[in-house]
Motif scaffolding. Sequence first.
Motif, PDB file in Angstrom:
ATOM      1  N   TYR A 200     -11.414  34.110  14.959  1.00 45.36           N
ATOM      2  CA  TYR A 200     -10.826  33.859  13.965  1.00 45.36           C
ATOM      3  C   TYR A 200      -9.974  34.940  13.453  1.00 45.36           C
ATOM      4  O   TYR A 200      -9.040  34.645  12.743  1.00 45.36           O
ATOM      5  CB  TYR A 200     -12.258  35.001  12.938  1.00 45.36           C
ATOM      6  CG  TYR A 200     -13.234  34.313  12.686  1.00 45.36           C
ATOM      7  CD1 TYR A 200     -13.564  32.103  12.796  1.00 45.36           C
ATOM      8  CD2 TYR A 200     -14.435  34.500  12.292  1.00 45.36           C
ATOM      9  CE1 TYR A 200     -14.771  31.511  13.013  1.00 45.36           C
ATOM     10  CE2 TYR A 200     -15.826  33.853  12.133  1.00 45.36           C
ATOM     11  CZ  TYR A 200     -15.996  32.341  12.705  1.00 45.36           C
ATOM     12  OH  TYR A 200     -16.892  32.078  12.513  1.00 45.36           O
ATOM     13  N   SER A 201      -9.425  36.198  14.621  1.00 44.00           N
ATOM     14  CA  SER A 201      -8.869  36.643  14.381  1.00 44.00           C
ATOM     15  C   SER A 201      -7.489  36.177  14.932  1.00 44.00           C
ATOM     16  O   SER A 201      -6.436  36.558  13.895  1.00 44.00           O
ATOM     17  CB  SER A 201      -9.082  38.486  14.743  1.00 44.00           C
ATOM     18  OG  SER A 201      -9.234  38.366  15.877  1.00 44.00           O
ATOM     19  N   PRO A 282      -8.480  32.809   4.217  1.00 38.85           N
ATOM     20  CA  PRO A 282      -7.449  33.117   4.666  1.00 38.85           C
ATOM     21  C   PRO A 282      -6.650  31.577   5.199  1.00 38.85           C
ATOM     22  O   PRO A 282      -4.768  32.059   4.724  1.00 38.85           O
ATOM     23  CB  PRO A 282      -7.121  34.151   5.999  1.00 38.85           C
ATOM     24  CG  PRO A 282      -8.731  35.197   5.898  1.00 38.85           C
ATOM     25  CD  PRO A 282      -8.875  33.757   5.325  1.00 38.85           C
ATOM     26  N   LEU A 283      -6.780  30.941   5.696  1.00 37.96           N
ATOM     27  CA  LEU A 283      -6.238  29.369   6.069  1.00 37.96           C
ATOM     28  C   LEU A 283      -5.739  28.438   5.012  1.00 37.96           C
ATOM     29  O   LEU A 283      -5.413  28.476   4.774  1.00 37.96           O
ATOM     30  CB  LEU A 283      -7.109  28.954   6.665  1.00 37.96           C
ATOM     31  CG  LEU A 283      -7.399  29.564   8.244  1.00 37.96           C
ATOM     32  CD1 LEU A 283      -8.432  28.334   9.646  1.00 37.96           C
ATOM     33  CD2 LEU A 283      -5.990  29.800   8.951  1.00 37.96           C
ATOM     34  N   PHE A 284      -7.426  28.616   3.494  1.00 37.40           N
ATOM     35  CA  PHE A 284      -6.716  27.866   3.221  1.00 37.40           C
ATOM     36  C   PHE A 284      -6.317  28.351   1.533  1.00 37.40           C
ATOM     37  O   PHE A 284      -6.030  27.973   1.381  1.00 37.40           O
ATOM     38  CB  PHE A 284      -8.227  27.361   2.091  1.00 37.40           C
ATOM     39  CG  PHE A 284      -9.617  26.818   2.508  1.00 37.40           C
ATOM     40  CD1 PHE A 284      -9.549  25.141   2.235  1.00 37.40           C
ATOM     41  CD2 PHE A 284     -10.158  26.974   4.044  1.00 37.40           C
ATOM     42  CE1 PHE A 284     -10.431  24.114   2.763  1.00 37.40           C
ATOM     43  CE2 PHE A 284     -10.618  26.109   4.852  1.00 37.40           C
ATOM     44  CZ  PHE A 284     -10.981  24.783   3.927  1.00 37.40           C
ATOM     45  N   GLU A 285      -5.803  29.485   1.819  1.00 39.31           N
ATOM     46  CA  GLU A 285      -5.217  30.622   0.885  1.00 39.31           C
ATOM     47  C   GLU A 285      -3.796  29.712   0.803  1.00 39.31           C
ATOM     48  O   GLU A 285      -3.007  29.737   0.354  1.00 39.31           O
ATOM     49  CB  GLU A 285      -5.418  31.781   0.664  1.00 39.31           C
ATOM     50  CG  GLU A 285      -6.737  32.037  -0.113  1.00 39.31           C
ATOM     51  CD  GLU A 285      -5.820  31.872  -1.597  1.00 39.31           C
ATOM     52  OE1 GLU A 285      -5.878  32.875  -2.413  1.00 39.31           O
ATOM     53  OE2 GLU A 285      -7.049  30.716  -1.824  1.00 39.31           O
ATOM     54  N   GLY A 286      -3.492  29.809   1.971  1.00 39.51           N
ATOM     55  CA  GLY A 286      -1.952  28.979   3.143  1.00 39.51           C
ATOM     56  C   GLY A 286      -2.275  27.167   2.452  1.00 39.51           C
ATOM     57  O   GLY A 286      -0.477  27.031   2.156  1.00 39.51           O
ATOM     58  N   SER A 287      -3.183  26.708   1.829  1.00 38.99           N
ATOM     59  CA  SER A 287      -2.584  25.658   1.641  1.00 38.99           C
ATOM     60  C   SER A 287      -3.493  24.896  -0.092  1.00 38.99           C
ATOM     61  O   SER A 287      -4.172  24.580  -0.029  1.00 38.99           O
ATOM     62  CB  SER A 287      -3.051  24.329   2.943  1.00 38.99           C
ATOM     63  OG  SER A 287      -3.876  23.118   2.257  1.00 38.99           O
ATOM     64  N   GLU A 288      -2.210  25.127  -0.547  1.00 35.62           N
ATOM     65  CA  GLU A 288      -2.567  24.455  -2.328  1.00 35.62           C
ATOM     66  C   GLU A 288      -3.383  22.560  -1.693  1.00 35.62           C
ATOM     67  O   GLU A 288      -3.968  22.995  -3.037  1.00 35.62           O
ATOM     68  CB  GLU A 288      -1.121  24.315  -2.804  1.00 35.62           C
ATOM     69  CG  GLU A 288       0.026  25.853  -2.986  1.00 35.62           C
ATOM     70  CD  GLU A 288      -1.594  26.520  -4.026  1.00 35.62           C
ATOM     71  OE1 GLU A 288      -2.017  26.003  -4.772  1.00 35.62           O
ATOM     72  OE2 GLU A 288      -1.392  27.226  -3.791  1.00 35.62           O
ATOM     73  N   ASN A 289      -2.714  21.734  -1.471  1.00 36.41           N
ATOM     74  CA  ASN A 289      -2.910  20.468  -1.283  1.00 36.41           C
ATOM     75  C   ASN A 289      -4.678  20.822  -1.138  1.00 36.41           C
ATOM     76  O   ASN A 289      -5.526  19.939  -1.579  1.00 36.41           O
ATOM     77  CB  ASN A 289      -2.334  20.143  -0.560  1.00 36.41           C
ATOM     78  CG  ASN A 289      -1.062  19.248  -1.322  1.00 36.41           C
ATOM     79  OD1 ASN A 289      -0.781  19.696  -2.203  1.00 36.41           O
ATOM     80  ND2 ASN A 289       0.115  19.051  -0.080  1.00 36.41           N
ATOM     81  N   ALA A 290      -4.418  21.174   0.310  1.00 39.77           N
ATOM     82  CA  ALA A 290      -5.876  22.305   0.490  1.00 39.77           C
ATOM     83  C   ALA A 290      -7.207  22.193  -0.500  1.00 39.77           C
ATOM     84  O   ALA A 290      -8.003  21.596  -0.310  1.00 39.77           O
ATOM     85  CB  ALA A 290      -6.303  22.033   1.606  1.00 39.77           C
TER      86      ALA A 290
END
Length: 674
Positions: A200-201, A282-290
Amino acid sequence: MLNPSLLLAIPLLPLLAAIVAGLFGRFIGRAAAAGITIAGVAVSCLLSILVFKQLIFDHAAVFNAPVYTWLVSDGMRMSIGFLVDPLTVMMMVVVTFVSLCVHVYTIGYMSEDPGYQRFFSYISLFTFAMLMLVMSNNFLQLFFGWEAVGVVSYLLIGFWYTRPTAIFANMKAFLVNRVGDFGFLLGIAGVVYFTGSVQYSDAFAAVDKIAAAHFEIFNGHAWNALTVICICLFIGAMGKSAQMPLHVWLPDSMEGPTPISALIHAATMVTAGIFMVARMSPLFEGSENALAFVLFIGTLTALLMGFLGIIQNDIKRVVAYSTLSQLGYMTAALGASAYSAGVFHLMTHAFFKALLFLGAGSVIIGMHHDQDIRNMGGLRKYMPITWITSLIGSLALIGTPFFSGFYSKDSIILAAEHSNHGWITTFAQYSLLAGVFITAFYSFRMYFLVFHGPERFRHKPFPGEHDHHDEHDEHGHAHVHVPHESPAVVWVPLVLLAIPSIVIGGIAITSMLGGHFFDGAIFVNLEKHPAMEHVIEDAQSALHMGLHAFTTPPFWLAAAGVFLAWLLYLKKPQLPDLIAARLQPLQRLLENKYFFDWINENIIARASRGLGSLLWNAGDKAIIDGAAVNGSAAMVGWLAGVVRRVQTGYLYSYAFWMVIGLALLLGWFLVGKH
């Protein structure tokens, strides 16, 4: 510092108990199999509470380390490891506590079942798989736990394997989850492709790198790599957490015994997808569309699945569609970047929904295994403990102020209102508010039909019985089976679950939503996604939030839903049939569950079978068996026939061919000289 040996014992104890009960159950007996598995889960629960104390109250450091290296391939280390932070430890306590209640409840519910030991083995094994999932610190172990809970749920849904409906249900659950798991595996593969690691890290550290990259799935169309990965991961969550259109397996899974409904479909397996997305914040916060996609799917599920709960007459299916709707609320919170609110609702929902499922099972026991709420009524005086605990669960579910469900559900509605995804935000805001009314209506429709009103069970025989009108007592009255309160091993877990269903929301909200409980475990970019700021502000005081609720739309919508249920099913019981007759097209749409099952079975499944048949006939039979295998054999046979004609066995024939061959060689030699 948390003790690695103690952490290892938490998942391994249920595993060892499952092995003993499963392999040696017939030798050690029913009581010993139940005792061993209950003891394993009980100790695991106590250790989880101890870890919770050490981490939250004693401020021990977060544990994030491998405990066993499985293999190293091309520099990529694949290991078993634990990440124990506030998010993990909260899930550990919820999973083990609900599992312990279900284990105790099972003693009474499954007491006459011949598969008693096997059932205890399965539910203990399921607890192990779920703990491995939530404690993992890498995608490999996450996927192991993910698939393990799927396999055990397959075994549990089809526990009564002599029933065709149970076999159909567990196969349906397995296949639908395979669709979601394929997307999940693609998402993990995308992470490994960009990071060369399953940790994850490493994935979280590479968010900017992944967000800057693009995939060309179709020529000339570039897709943002992070968006593709997040959507693929979420497709896995859609399957496991039963989001539309991968929701179709969960209602049918009610074919399994009721304890399974509480364990799998309230507190553990179906919430795995919610937990996973929160862990991947942390991953989802980087994608507005997702995030917009997640919010839309969650809202759609919350609204449409609530409508289906209105027309259900099987007591377990009403609660099942309620679960689908509430999972939609949790998913909507994730899409609004209010991960803490979604996980908080996961926790509160685990208690009151497990309570409702186990309460439904208690009613089924009292009604001699009749599950049709139209055959009930007036059970309040026969089953007082089941009645009051079911009322508590229903009040928590509809978001009654000061009950646990109120704090989490109202926080989600507030977060959705302040999300920033354009028209999807507007759709989510009004749909989730409508869902409050719908939830209150179908919940209290079931409550009033089961516990209040006339005693309809006196007028109908129970399943499997014949209505013998000639069977009368000495006073000339027909014999009937009077409902009864369930034994203590059934109602004690109801009481234990009713307590957190009332108090856990008010106790925990100021720290989990208004404080810093999830700091370091969940990441939110408040500059881009400010919804959580409004939730934090509202969650500073449980008392103030509860008092303020009486002036807000969700409270009055819930009150209106309860009033309408009371009016239609207690005061004017003739009205529902009249309304259904006037709204036949809508009634047909709801009865057919929006035709998702019909589409799956008659279009998707039939097309899949047709494609399989085409590939079998054209590929397997014609090309592989026909051309490659039989064709090569035929070619060899033909060639052998030709050669056989040359091998005559006559000396003059061989001499003739030798002369011809010599002439040809001589001609070739002479031509070569010139």
